[in-house]
Motif scaffolding. Sequence first.
Motif, PDB file in Angstrom:
ATOM      1  N   SER A 143       0.843  -1.191   0.000  1.00  0.00           N
ATOM      2  CA  SER A 143       0.000   0.000   0.000  1.00  0.00           C
ATOM      3  C   SER A 143       0.877   1.240   0.000  1.00  0.00           C
ATOM      4  O   SER A 143       2.039   1.201   0.430  1.00  0.00           O
ATOM      5  CB  SER A 143      -0.920   0.041   1.216  1.00  0.00           C
ATOM      6  N   VAL A 144       0.325   2.316  -0.498  1.00  0.00           N
ATOM      7  CA  VAL A 144       0.941   3.631  -0.345  1.00  0.00           C
ATOM      8  C   VAL A 144      -0.120   4.499   0.328  1.00  0.00           C
ATOM      9  O   VAL A 144      -1.209   4.687  -0.195  1.00  0.00           O
ATOM     10  CB  VAL A 144       1.403   4.220  -1.695  1.00  0.00           C
ATOM     11  N   SER A 145       0.185   4.949   1.530  1.00  0.00           N
ATOM     12  CA  SER A 145      -0.835   5.661   2.290  1.00  0.00           C
ATOM     13  C   SER A 145      -0.185   6.432   3.423  1.00  0.00           C
ATOM     14  O   SER A 145       1.040   6.526   3.513  1.00  0.00           O
ATOM     15  CB  SER A 145      -1.868   4.667   2.845  1.00  0.00           C
ATOM     16  N   PHE A 146      -1.034   6.977   4.280  1.00  0.00           N
ATOM     17  CA  PHE A 146      -0.570   7.754   5.403  1.00  0.00           C
ATOM     18  C   PHE A 146      -0.033   6.855   6.503  1.00  0.00           C
ATOM     19  O   PHE A 146      -0.477   5.732   6.672  1.00  0.00           O
ATOM     20  CB  PHE A 146      -1.731   8.580   5.985  1.00  0.00           C
ATOM     21  N   ASN A 147       0.877   7.396   7.259  1.00  0.00           N
ATOM     22  CA  ASN A 147       1.263   6.797   8.521  1.00  0.00           C
ATOM     23  C   ASN A 147       0.240   7.306   9.535  1.00  0.00           C
ATOM     24  O   ASN A 147       0.151   8.512   9.789  1.00  0.00           O
ATOM     25  CB  ASN A 147       2.687   7.250   8.887  1.00  0.00           C
ATOM     26  N   TYR A 148      -0.578   6.421  10.096  1.00  0.00           N
ATOM     27  CA  TYR A 148      -1.688   6.881  10.923  1.00  0.00           C
ATOM     28  C   TYR A 148      -1.253   7.451  12.273  1.00  0.00           C
ATOM     29  O   TYR A 148      -2.009   8.202  12.904  1.00  0.00           O
ATOM     30  CB  TYR A 148      -2.744   5.790  11.071  1.00  0.00           C
ATOM     31  N   PHE A 149      -0.055   7.150  12.696  1.00  0.00           N
ATOM     32  CA  PHE A 149       0.480   7.840  13.870  1.00  0.00           C
ATOM     33  C   PHE A 149       0.669   9.318  13.518  1.00  0.00           C
ATOM     34  O   PHE A 149       0.342  10.202  14.319  1.00  0.00           O
ATOM     35  CB  PHE A 149       1.802   7.219  14.309  1.00  0.00           C
ATOM     36  N   ASP A 150       1.176   9.584  12.299  1.00  0.00           N
ATOM     37  CA  ASP A 150       1.335  10.970  11.857  1.00  0.00           C
ATOM     38  C   ASP A 150      -0.017  11.651  11.666  1.00  0.00           C
ATOM     39  O   ASP A 150      -0.167  12.847  11.932  1.00  0.00           O
ATOM     40  CB  ASP A 150       2.125  11.021  10.547  1.00  0.00           C
ATOM     41  N   VAL A 151      -1.015  10.892  11.184  1.00  0.00           N
ATOM     42  CA  VAL A 151      -2.377  11.428  11.077  1.00  0.00           C
ATOM     43  C   VAL A 151      -2.858  11.875  12.453  1.00  0.00           C
ATOM     44  O   VAL A 151      -3.430  12.957  12.621  1.00  0.00           O
ATOM     45  CB  VAL A 151      -3.341  10.377  10.480  1.00  0.00           C
ATOM     46  N   GLY A 152      -2.615  11.046  13.461  1.00  0.00           N
ATOM     47  CA  GLY A 152      -2.992  11.393  14.826  1.00  0.00           C
ATOM     48  C   GLY A 152      -2.249  12.621  15.324  1.00  0.00           C
ATOM     49  O   GLY A 152      -2.827  13.492  15.988  1.00  0.00           O
ATOM     50  N   ARG A 153      -0.967  12.702  14.998  1.00  0.00           N
ATOM     51  CA  ARG A 153      -0.173  13.863  15.419  1.00  0.00           C
ATOM     52  C   ARG A 153      -0.740  15.147  14.820  1.00  0.00           C
ATOM     53  O   ARG A 153      -0.862  16.169  15.501  1.00  0.00           O
ATOM     54  CB  ARG A 153       1.289  13.702  15.008  1.00  0.00           C
ATOM     55  N   GLN A 154      -1.082  15.092  13.532  1.00  0.00           N
ATOM     56  CA  GLN A 154      -1.654  16.269  12.870  1.00  0.00           C
ATOM     57  C   GLN A 154      -2.987  16.658  13.516  1.00  0.00           C
ATOM     58  O   GLN A 154      -3.318  17.843  13.637  1.00  0.00           O
ATOM     59  CB  GLN A 154      -1.820  15.991  11.381  1.00  0.00           C
ATOM     60  N   THR A 155      -3.739  15.655  13.941  1.00  0.00           N
ATOM     61  CA  THR A 155      -5.007  15.905  14.634  1.00  0.00           C
ATOM     62  C   THR A 155      -4.759  16.522  16.002  1.00  0.00           C
ATOM     63  O   THR A 155      -5.446  17.471  16.412  1.00  0.00           O
ATOM     64  CB  THR A 155      -5.787  14.596  14.796  1.00  0.00           C
ATOM     65  N   GLY A 156      -3.785  15.993  16.718  1.00  0.00           N
ATOM     66  CA  GLY A 156      -3.448  16.517  18.037  1.00  0.00           C
ATOM     67  C   GLY A 156      -3.024  17.970  17.994  1.00  0.00           C
ATOM     68  O   GLY A 156      -3.279  18.742  18.937  1.00  0.00           O
ATOM     69  N   GLU A 157      -2.369  18.363  16.908  1.00  0.00           N
ATOM     70  CA  GLU A 157      -1.969  19.767  16.758  1.00  0.00           C
ATOM     71  C   GLU A 157      -3.195  20.676  16.673  1.00  0.00           C
ATOM     72  O   GLU A 157      -3.186  21.805  17.177  1.00  0.00           O
ATOM     73  CB  GLU A 157      -1.093  19.916  15.509  1.00  0.00           C
ATOM     74  N   ILE A 158      -4.274  20.184  16.041  1.00  0.00           N
ATOM     75  CA  ILE A 158      -5.521  20.954  15.972  1.00  0.00           C
ATOM     76  C   ILE A 158      -6.147  21.051  17.361  1.00  0.00           C
ATOM     77  O   ILE A 158      -6.624  22.113  17.774  1.00  0.00           O
ATOM     78  CB  ILE A 158      -6.503  20.312  14.978  1.00  0.00           C
ATOM     79  N   VAL A 159      -6.137  19.933  18.103  1.00  0.00           N
ATOM     80  CA  VAL A 159      -6.683  19.938  19.461  1.00  0.00           C
ATOM     81  C   VAL A 159      -5.940  20.957  20.322  1.00  0.00           C
ATOM     82  O   VAL A 159      -6.550  21.719  21.080  1.00  0.00           O
ATOM     83  CB  VAL A 159      -6.593  18.529  20.094  1.00  0.00           C
ATOM     84  N   ALA A 160      -4.622  21.003  20.179  1.00  0.00           N
ATOM     85  CA  ALA A 160      -3.817  21.942  20.962  1.00  0.00           C
ATOM     86  C   ALA A 160      -4.207  23.384  20.664  1.00  0.00           C
ATOM     87  O   ALA A 160      -4.248  24.229  21.574  1.00  0.00           O
ATOM     88  CB  ALA A 160      -2.335  21.719  20.682  1.00  0.00           C
TER      89      ALA A 160
END
Length: 317
Positions: free
Chosen positions: A252-269
């Motif tokens: 597969s070629v796709s996102f690293n979902y840990f990085d997806v979570g990190r990007q989400t956490g930045e919004i929460v912050a």
Amino acid sequence: MRKLLLALAAASVIAMPVKAQDITVAITAIVEHPALDAARDGVKAALADAGYKDGENIKFLYESAQGNPGTAAQIARQFVGEEPTVIVPISTPSAQAVVAATRDIPVVFTAVTDPVGAQLVKDLKKPGGNVTGLSDMSPVADHIALIKEITPNVKTIGFVYNTAEANSTSTLAAMKVEAEKAGITIVESVATKSSEVQGATRGLIGRVDAIYIPTDNTIVSALEAAVGVAEEAKIPLYSGDTDSVARGALASVSFNYFDVGRQTGEIVARILKGEAPGDIEVKVASGTDLVVNKKAAEKMGVTFSDDLVKRAKKVIE
């Protein structure tokens, strides 16, 4: 006038910075599997980097719906009753449940393919209200290109999904567009629960040249059942997320979902520091990794080129 004053009061609560000792972030997912678990861990890691340390100045709650939309709705109502600072639903079904349950508590969704189609927000750039988040719209054009590179003679691709998942129907529509450009036909096979995944996959054997598993929570939760069918039939099985490659998918070629979570956490912050969620643009996850599984290739009768292996971010031996 009273309604106007209440609306203004609610907006001011959403936009005000929060005292550290009062911070609670409630996270919920439709089901537990590696991609969604990685997204959850990424959220917590990003918040730690922003100075919000679990057990020190922030409290985390977590609940999984175990694949049941009814349970997802119950969890959403439970969280709303506990009045956390922010709710982070992971996956489309969980996000839909949470957004339906509150118009006051800030909601930051993640791992949602089509936020507009799922009716979470009306506009990605100006979501408004109490909701924003991160989309993980699959790079389906890259998936088609990868499938053609590894299996150049492919003419038909089986698509196993749950029709009740809005993210999967959006991915299917996008997949059909890209497949048509490449002269490929998509053959659908439906599983409405995890126990049906094996049968839905087996129903494609003899009808398709390859099988594709999208980021469908129902199907991914029972991925090993689909992989077993593909190995037995010697047919390549590709996945929409890279975490599934380690579990037996071919590539597969796709996102690293840990990085997806990190990007989400930045919004929460940003919300914890005072921004209103409705003023924050819904982001599309960035970054794509190529992951291949040599062991799966052997079992499915496929040979990887040296160039493909060299390009891979990770090779499962």
